[in-house]
Design a protein around this motif. Structure first.
Motif, PDB file in Angstrom:
ATOM      1  N   PHE A 231       0.811  -1.224   0.000  1.00  0.00           N
ATOM      2  CA  PHE A 231       0.000   0.000   0.000  1.00  0.00           C
ATOM      3  C   PHE A 231       0.844   1.274   0.000  1.00  0.00           C
TER       4      PHE A 231
ATOM      5  N   TYR B  93      -0.172   3.846  -2.751  1.00  0.00           N
ATOM      6  CA  TYR B  93      -0.410   5.236  -2.329  1.00  0.00           C
ATOM      7  C   TYR B  93       0.878   6.045  -2.477  1.00  0.00           C
TER       8      TYR B  93
ATOM      9  N   CYS C 161     -11.820   1.993   3.441  1.00  0.00           N
ATOM     10  CA  CYS C 161     -11.395   2.938   2.394  1.00  0.00           C
ATOM     11  C   CYS C 161     -12.256   4.195   2.348  1.00  0.00           C
TER      12      CYS C 161
ATOM     13  N   LEU D 202      -5.818   2.517   7.166  1.00  0.00           N
ATOM     14  CA  LEU D 202      -4.525   3.138   7.451  1.00  0.00           C
ATOM     15  C   LEU D 202      -4.725   4.624   7.733  1.00  0.00           C
TER      16      LEU D 202
ATOM     17  N   GLY E 296      -5.615   2.676  11.850  1.00  0.00           N
ATOM     18  CA  GLY E 296      -4.790   1.593  12.374  1.00  0.00           C
ATOM     19  C   GLY E 296      -4.294   0.681  11.267  1.00  0.00           C
ATOM     20  N   ASP E 297      -3.473  -0.293  11.710  1.00  0.00           N
ATOM     21  CA  ASP E 297      -2.943  -1.275  10.780  1.00  0.00           C
ATOM     22  C   ASP E 297      -3.535  -2.618  11.184  1.00  0.00           C
TER      23      ASP E 297
ATOM     24  N   PHE F 298      -2.927  -5.557  10.480  1.00  0.00           N
ATOM     25  CA  PHE F 298      -1.995  -6.657  10.745  1.00  0.00           C
ATOM     26  C   PHE F 298      -1.280  -6.466  12.091  1.00  0.00           C
TER      27      PHE F 298
ATOM     28  N   ILE G  16     -10.524  -7.417   0.560  1.00  0.00           N
ATOM     29  CA  ILE G  16      -9.323  -7.309   1.391  1.00  0.00           C
ATOM     30  C   ILE G  16      -8.463  -8.559   1.208  1.00  0.00           C
TER      31      ILE G  16
ATOM     32  N   ASP H 206      -6.060  -9.262  -1.690  1.00  0.00           N
ATOM     33  CA  ASP H 206      -4.799  -8.505  -1.823  1.00  0.00           C
ATOM     34  C   ASP H 206      -3.600  -9.285  -1.276  1.00  0.00           C
TER      35      ASP H 206
HETATM   36  N1  SAM Z   1     -13.047  -2.485   1.240  1.00  0.00           N
HETATM   37  C1  SAM Z   1     -12.911  -1.469   0.226  1.00  0.00           C
HETATM   38  C2  SAM Z   1     -13.723  -1.798  -0.998  1.00  0.00           C
HETATM   39  O1  SAM Z   1     -14.060  -2.967  -1.220  1.00  0.00           O
HETATM   40  O2  SAM Z   1     -14.023  -0.866  -1.757  1.00  0.00           O
HETATM   41  C3  SAM Z   1     -11.446  -1.216  -0.151  1.00  0.00           C
HETATM   42  C4  SAM Z   1     -10.667  -2.397  -0.625  1.00  0.00           C
HETATM   43  S1  SAM Z   1      -8.989  -1.976  -1.040  1.00  0.00           S
HETATM   44  C5  SAM Z   1      -8.611  -3.212  -2.220  1.00  0.00           C
HETATM   45  C6  SAM Z   1      -8.055  -2.448   0.369  1.00  0.00           C
HETATM   46  C7  SAM Z   1      -8.174  -1.502   1.548  1.00  0.00           C
HETATM   47  O3  SAM Z   1      -7.418  -2.035   2.649  1.00  0.00           O
HETATM   48  C8  SAM Z   1      -7.634  -0.116   1.290  1.00  0.00           C
HETATM   49  O4  SAM Z   1      -8.543   0.840   1.728  1.00  0.00           O
HETATM   50  C9  SAM Z   1      -6.366  -0.076   2.114  1.00  0.00           C
HETATM   51  O5  SAM Z   1      -6.008   1.225   2.524  1.00  0.00           O
HETATM   52  C10 SAM Z   1      -6.709  -0.977   3.261  1.00  0.00           C
HETATM   53  N2  SAM Z   1      -5.525  -1.544   3.929  1.00  0.00           N
HETATM   54  C11 SAM Z   1      -4.458  -2.111   3.346  1.00  0.00           C
HETATM   55  N3  SAM Z   1      -3.564  -2.523   4.269  1.00  0.00           N
HETATM   56  C12 SAM Z   1      -4.090  -2.200   5.474  1.00  0.00           C
HETATM   57  C13 SAM Z   1      -3.648  -2.378   6.817  1.00  0.00           C
HETATM   58  N4  SAM Z   1      -2.475  -2.967   7.084  1.00  0.00           N
HETATM   59  N5  SAM Z   1      -4.442  -1.936   7.812  1.00  0.00           N
HETATM   60  C14 SAM Z   1      -5.639  -1.332   7.545  1.00  0.00           C
HETATM   61  N6  SAM Z   1      -6.112  -1.141   6.287  1.00  0.00           N
HETATM   62  C15 SAM Z   1      -5.347  -1.577   5.260  1.00  0.00           C
END
Ligand code: SAM
Length: 342
Positions: free
Chosen positions: A139, A143, A185, A207, A231-232, A234, A249, A252
């Motif tokens: 990410f 980003y 998101c 994030l 937050g994160d 993971f 999610i 990915d």
């Molecule tokens: N759920 C939304 C949708 O279906 O439209 C967004 C999906 S997008 C592919 C993945 C989302 O996971 C992004 O918003 C990204 O910022 C978030 N993300 C990625 N890694 C993350 C992390 N370690 N902690 C929290 N969010 C995370």
């Protein structure tokens, strides 16, 4: 014999007709052809469109004519107008607009797909070649600038404006009052969720820079039942909730990461609560649907993950401890999986 080969197939392969079609669509969209025709009260000539959009007349004439061939525009001899579909999906201001999705495909996804051969050889995404950025942190690469992040966030919203309601009503989610949308998101699903289920509150967990941008650009004061939690997922502890939504999610990430995340979700899920996965599913024999097969290649060029079968998600959910797993394939791009705790 040669004569038995369908001409359309030969055209498809030889002329790279898909490439021509998609670039015609991207270009017409990004030059603003559909918005310009939409804003005009009457059909326009190629000359008028060219002048309005500051392009060459010759180039615009050929572009408009190709759009007619692709059934993106209609024409009475020399005057052009949008088809109903183009007005609905290709203009920026339509509620069902796919403009941002097209823009992102044209400027980002397409560049990654240019390196599909390398992605297949190496088995990894192609950000380094396409954009010169390290893909060590997925990410961080996605980003790589604030502008790119906003574009990604707009892209994420666009499909839910079309089929988000079907996804959220595939199962009755009314028993779940506190809902966390992990990786929520830009909040399109969260907004739909509070409108479909008047008794729930939804927290978008993402994030820090995503939640900040979401607050600034995507949420308004009216969204009182939606909150943000930075937050994160993971690294940080997940708060307790009745339902966790994970939409697009898990696709990915590699299996180890999916297991880690689902374990954390299970621990934070209240008894009787659940998790809702929203993903494009491959059929059990891998024979389709072609959209999911192509999305899985897209995950290869763009992420660390893949599209999976319903049985693979069921196995991951069961391994995390979830007991009853229900799969709803709405016949749309995305299927919905609900699994319950206890
Ligand atoms: N759920 C939304 C949708 O279906 O439209 C967004 C999906 S997008 C592919 C993945 C989302 O996971 C992004 O918003 C990204 O910022 C978030 N993300 C990625 N890694 C993350 C992390 N370690 N902690 C929290 N969010 C995370």
């Amino acid at each position: 014999s040669n004569s038995s080969i369908p001409v359309s197939y030969v055209q498809y392969v030889q002329n790279s007709s898909n490439l021509f079609c998609i670039q015609t669509l991207f270009t017409a969209c990004e030059l603003g052809v559909f918005d310009h025709l939409d804003a005009s009260e009457h059909p326009l000539s190629a000359m008028a469109v060219a002048q309005g959009l500051s392009t060459s007349k010759d180039g615009m004439e050929r572009l408009l004519s190709a759009c007619v061939g692709l059934e993106l525009l209609t024409t009475q001899p020399i005057l052009y107008s949008n088809t109903e579909m183009s007005t609905m999906f290709l203009t920026k201001s339509s509620p069902q607009s796919l403009y941002h999705s097209i823009e992102y495909s044209s400027n980002t996804i397409y560049l990654c797909w240019h390196y599909l051969k390398d992605a297949v050889r190496e088995g990894k995404n192609q950000y380094e070649k396409a954009f010169g950025v390290s893909s060590k942190d997925l990410f961080e690469a996605l980003y790589r600038s604030d502008e790119e992040m906003v574009k990604f966030m707009q892209l994420m919203n666009s499909v839910w404006n079309i089929c988000g309601k079907d996804v959220l009503t595939a199962f009755d989610l009314s028993p779940f009052k506190s809902i966390y949308d992990l990786g929520g998101c830009s909040g399109a699903l969260a907004k739909l969720c509070v409108s479909v289920y008047p008794e729930c509150t939804v927290t978008i967990f993402d994030l820090p820079k995503v939640t900040e941008t979401c607050r600034k650009h995507f949420l308004s004061d009216e969204d009182v039942r939606i909150s943000l939690h930075k937050g994160d997922f993971f690294k940080d502890t997940l708060p307790d909730a009745d339902l966790f939504i994970l939409a697009r999610i898990l696709h990915d990430w590699k299996e180890e990461r999916c297991i880690l995340l689902l374990d954390k979700v299970y621990k934070s899920c209240k008894p009787g609560g659940g998790v809702l996965l929203v993903e494009a599913l491959l059929s059990e024999d891998n024979s389709g649907p072609v959209t999911a097969q192509l999305y899985s290649l897209n995950m290869l060029v763009q992420t660390e993950g893949r599209e999976r079968k319903g049985s693979e998600y069921t196995r991951l959910l069961s391994a995390a401890g979830f007991s009853s797993v229900h799969i709803h394939s709405a016949g749309h791009i995305y299927s919905v999986i609900l699994a319950l705790k206890g």
